[in-house]
Design an enzyme around this catalytic site. Structure first.
Site, PDB file in Angstrom:
ATOM      1  N   ASN A  83       0.765  -1.360   0.064  1.00 53.56           N
ATOM      2  CA  ASN A  83       0.007  -0.066   0.100  1.00 53.56           C
ATOM      3  C   ASN A  83       0.759   1.131  -0.055  1.00 53.56           C
ATOM      4  O   ASN A  83       0.494   2.276  -0.395  1.00 53.56           O
ATOM      5  CB  ASN A  83      -1.026  -0.016   0.935  1.00 53.56           C
ATOM      6  CG  ASN A  83      -2.371  -0.620   0.901  1.00 53.56           C
ATOM      7  OD1 ASN A  83      -2.723  -0.775  -0.422  1.00 53.56           O
ATOM      8  ND2 ASN A  83      -2.997  -1.026   1.960  1.00 53.56           N
ATOM      9  N   CYS A 104      -4.180  -8.876   5.378  1.00 58.53           N
ATOM     10  CA  CYS A 104      -4.025  -8.782   4.065  1.00 58.53           C
ATOM     11  C   CYS A 104      -2.561  -8.157   3.667  1.00 58.53           C
ATOM     12  O   CYS A 104      -2.309  -8.157   2.638  1.00 58.53           O
ATOM     13  CB  CYS A 104      -5.122  -8.306   3.239  1.00 58.53           C
ATOM     14  SG  CYS A 104      -4.935  -6.298   3.521  1.00 58.53           S
ATOM     15  N   PHE A 105      -1.929  -7.862   4.862  1.00 57.03           N
ATOM     16  CA  PHE A 105      -0.306  -7.343   4.730  1.00 57.03           C
ATOM     17  C   PHE A 105      -0.353  -6.228   4.050  1.00 57.03           C
ATOM     18  O   PHE A 105       0.969  -6.166   3.277  1.00 57.03           O
ATOM     19  CB  PHE A 105       0.578  -8.497   4.376  1.00 57.03           C
ATOM     20  CG  PHE A 105       0.171  -9.869   4.648  1.00 57.03           C
ATOM     21  CD1 PHE A 105      -0.200 -10.221   6.206  1.00 57.03           C
ATOM     22  CD2 PHE A 105      -0.230 -11.058   4.077  1.00 57.03           C
ATOM     23  CE1 PHE A 105      -0.650 -11.619   6.481  1.00 57.03           C
ATOM     24  CE2 PHE A 105      -0.939 -12.283   4.383  1.00 57.03           C
ATOM     25  CZ  PHE A 105      -0.971 -12.508   5.688  1.00 57.03           C
ATOM     26  N   CYS A 106      -1.222  -5.326   3.942  1.00 58.26           N
ATOM     27  CA  CYS A 106      -0.891  -4.220   3.189  1.00 58.26           C
ATOM     28  C   CYS A 106      -0.555  -4.101   1.772  1.00 58.26           C
ATOM     29  O   CYS A 106      -0.064  -3.364   1.090  1.00 58.26           O
ATOM     30  CB  CYS A 106       0.051  -3.166   3.674  1.00 58.26           C
ATOM     31  SG  CYS A 106      -0.530  -2.505   5.366  1.00 58.26           S
ATOM     32  N   ASN A 107      -1.294  -5.511   1.275  1.00 57.34           N
ATOM     33  CA  ASN A 107      -1.155  -5.665  -0.270  1.00 57.34           C
ATOM     34  C   ASN A 107      -2.612  -6.259  -0.663  1.00 57.34           C
ATOM     35  O   ASN A 107      -3.019  -7.346  -0.982  1.00 57.34           O
ATOM     36  CB  ASN A 107      -0.061  -6.729  -0.484  1.00 57.34           C
ATOM     37  CG  ASN A 107       0.325  -6.936  -1.847  1.00 57.34           C
ATOM     38  OD1 ASN A 107      -0.458  -6.812  -2.785  1.00 57.34           O
ATOM     39  ND2 ASN A 107       1.464  -7.425  -2.170  1.00 57.34           N
TER      40      ASN A 107
END
Length: 469
Positions: A127, A382-385
């Site tokens: 992100n 979602c691991f900033c993805n």
């Protein structure tokens, strides 16, 4: 460094010497994509440095200031050597983290209208990089997304080449050397392809560098972003933008701050920016932490980048094989892995979900709760993805647009998940690294079997909130 013994004697010694506190506190740490644990010797080196000399704000001529300036500049040169970058061609800007490094480029890049430079993103981006599209949109620039292709969460290389060739005006092409979601390593050759097509490139190397080597002579990215605590663990709060001087000169900063200007007038309202890298280092640099980059890179190089890569690849292979073998008592799979099933062209980052006996995804918060109770550190969400997460969960773009627009916009994260029909709010990310030994993987696999194969733990007690992306 020979690998003898089941854990590999050198890494078993490294574990005892540098990361012995993991065993002393009975912790299994499997979140190296989030951060590498702090080696004891680096903490000791920092303490010795601060106890033995006087360091001050580097923006003056005092002895304390000069001492800080010398160490900061030495760290700058050490980064260039680590990345095999020509000092005549590249410079290093110290930032608080990789996100700030990306923002420096995004806010200053010369986007201007639909006919000007465009922004090209791959669907697999953190992100921090996705956020650059807001600067492009504000300037009226075109924004294009290159999608995934196939089941391994790899970006379509043919689509990348077509997108680069389709726009003569060029622009800024952003992609990760390694996905922080799936561990996929994207082709570094894209940098040369973009350059030949007239594009600037921003290479996100944050997830890649802990186990990958990068030569900016061979891969001449215009901008490369790094997060150092992911490479050697200590200190946190220090990143770098490594920039080609020619590309940096094309940026126009939208503001100035202390340390970034040569001269400024308050009354006449004019200013003259300093030369790079000072023009991009806002305020006082972290003159206590930045010198530790050189110490950390010396520590990392003493172990050996290739040896670390081989070690982590072996651990990742062990993990992937073990996950495939996990079954419920009736033989149904216990785990669903997203991305590559093998170790070719991938790093040590594995995204997965636990499945119940009916094949349904177990809420990742339940997995997080049980891992925490067992002293196991993994990451969930979602691991900033979001691009990788949307692909992994096969969410239709039309549904995403409808859910996120106008009156139909979900007011809460849980509401968003319900409207998308998702079985869970995210995945579980397991990422072995330099601090791990083979027994950590064995213990994690044994934990999954003991905790979930006999039946999924139920109940909402101890579940944390949904994590934002």
């Amino acid at each position: 460094m020979e690998h003898d013994g089941r854990d590999g004697a050198p890494f078993a010694r490294l574990r005892a010497d540098e990361f012995g506190y993991l065993d002393e506190t009975r912790q299994i740490y499997l979140d190296h994509t989030g951060a590498t644990p702090a080696p004891r010797s680096l903490v000791d080196a920092q303490a010795a440095r601060l106890r033995g000399a006087v360091f001050g704000n580097p923006h003056t001529e005092s002895p304390a200031s000069a001492a800080s300036t010398a160490l900061v500049e030495a760290a700058r040169q050490r980064v260039l050597r680590f990345l095999d970058a020509d000092p005549a061609e590249y410079t290093v800007i110290f930032t608080a983290n990789a996100s700030q490094a990306v923002k420096l480029v995004g806010e200053a890049y010369p986007f201007h209208g639909r006919r000007g430079p465009a922004l090209l993103l791959t669907q697999d981006n953190h992100n921090s990089v996705n956020g650059v599209r807001e600067f492009a949109r504000s300037a009226g620039a075109r924004v294009r997304l290159v999608p995934f292709s196939g089941e391994e969460l790899r970006v379509d290389g043919a689509a990348v080449r077509a997108a680069l060739a389709a726009r003569r005006q060029g622009g800024l092409f952003c992609f990760p050397a390694q996905s922080n979601f799936s561990g996929v390593r994207h082709p570094l050759e894209w940098v040369d392809q973009a350059r030949r097509a007239g594009w600037h490139t921003l290479l996100d190397a944050a997830a890649y560098l802990p186990t990958g080597t990068l030569s900016l002579r061979r891969t001449p990215a215009d901008f490369a972003v790094v997060s150092w605590y992911k490479v050697f663990g200590y200190p946190s709060g220090v990143g770098s933008l490594v920039a080609r001087r020619e590309a940096l000169a094309a940026l126009g900063r939208p503001w100035f701050a202390g340390g970034t200007i040569q001269v400024v007038s308050a009354q006449a309202r004019w200013h003259r920016m300093a030369q790079a890298p000072a023009a991009f280092e806002d305020g006082t640099p972290d003159f206590h932490a930045v010198p530790q980059i050189a110490t950390g890179l010396d520590w990392y190089d003493a172990i050996g980048a290739d040896r670390i890569a081989d070690h982590v690849t072996a651990l990742t292979g062990q993990l992937l094989r073990g996950l495939r073998a996990l079954r419920h008592r009736d033989g149904r799979p216990l785990i669903r892995v997203y991305g590559p099933r093998g170790t070719e062209n991938r790093g040590g980052t594995v995204a997965l979900n636990v499945l119940d006996r009916s094949g349904r995804i177990v809420d990742e918060r339940i997995v997080a709760r049980e891992c925490s109770a067992a002293g196991i550190s993994v990451r969930t969400g979602c691991f900033c993805n979001p691009g990788a997460g949307e692909e992994a969960f096969a969410i239709a773009p039309r549904l995403l647009r409808r859910t996120g627009s106008g009156r139909d916009r979900a007011a809460t994260i849980d509401g968003y998940i319900r409207r998308l029909g998702l079985p869970s709010g995210g995945a579980v990310r397991v990422s072995p690294g330099v601090a791990n030994v083979r027994s950590d993987i064995d213990r994690f696999l044994e934990f999954l079997t003991a905790t979930f194969a006999a039946g999924t733990p139920v109940g909402s007690a101890g579940l944390g909130p949904r994590l934002t992306c």
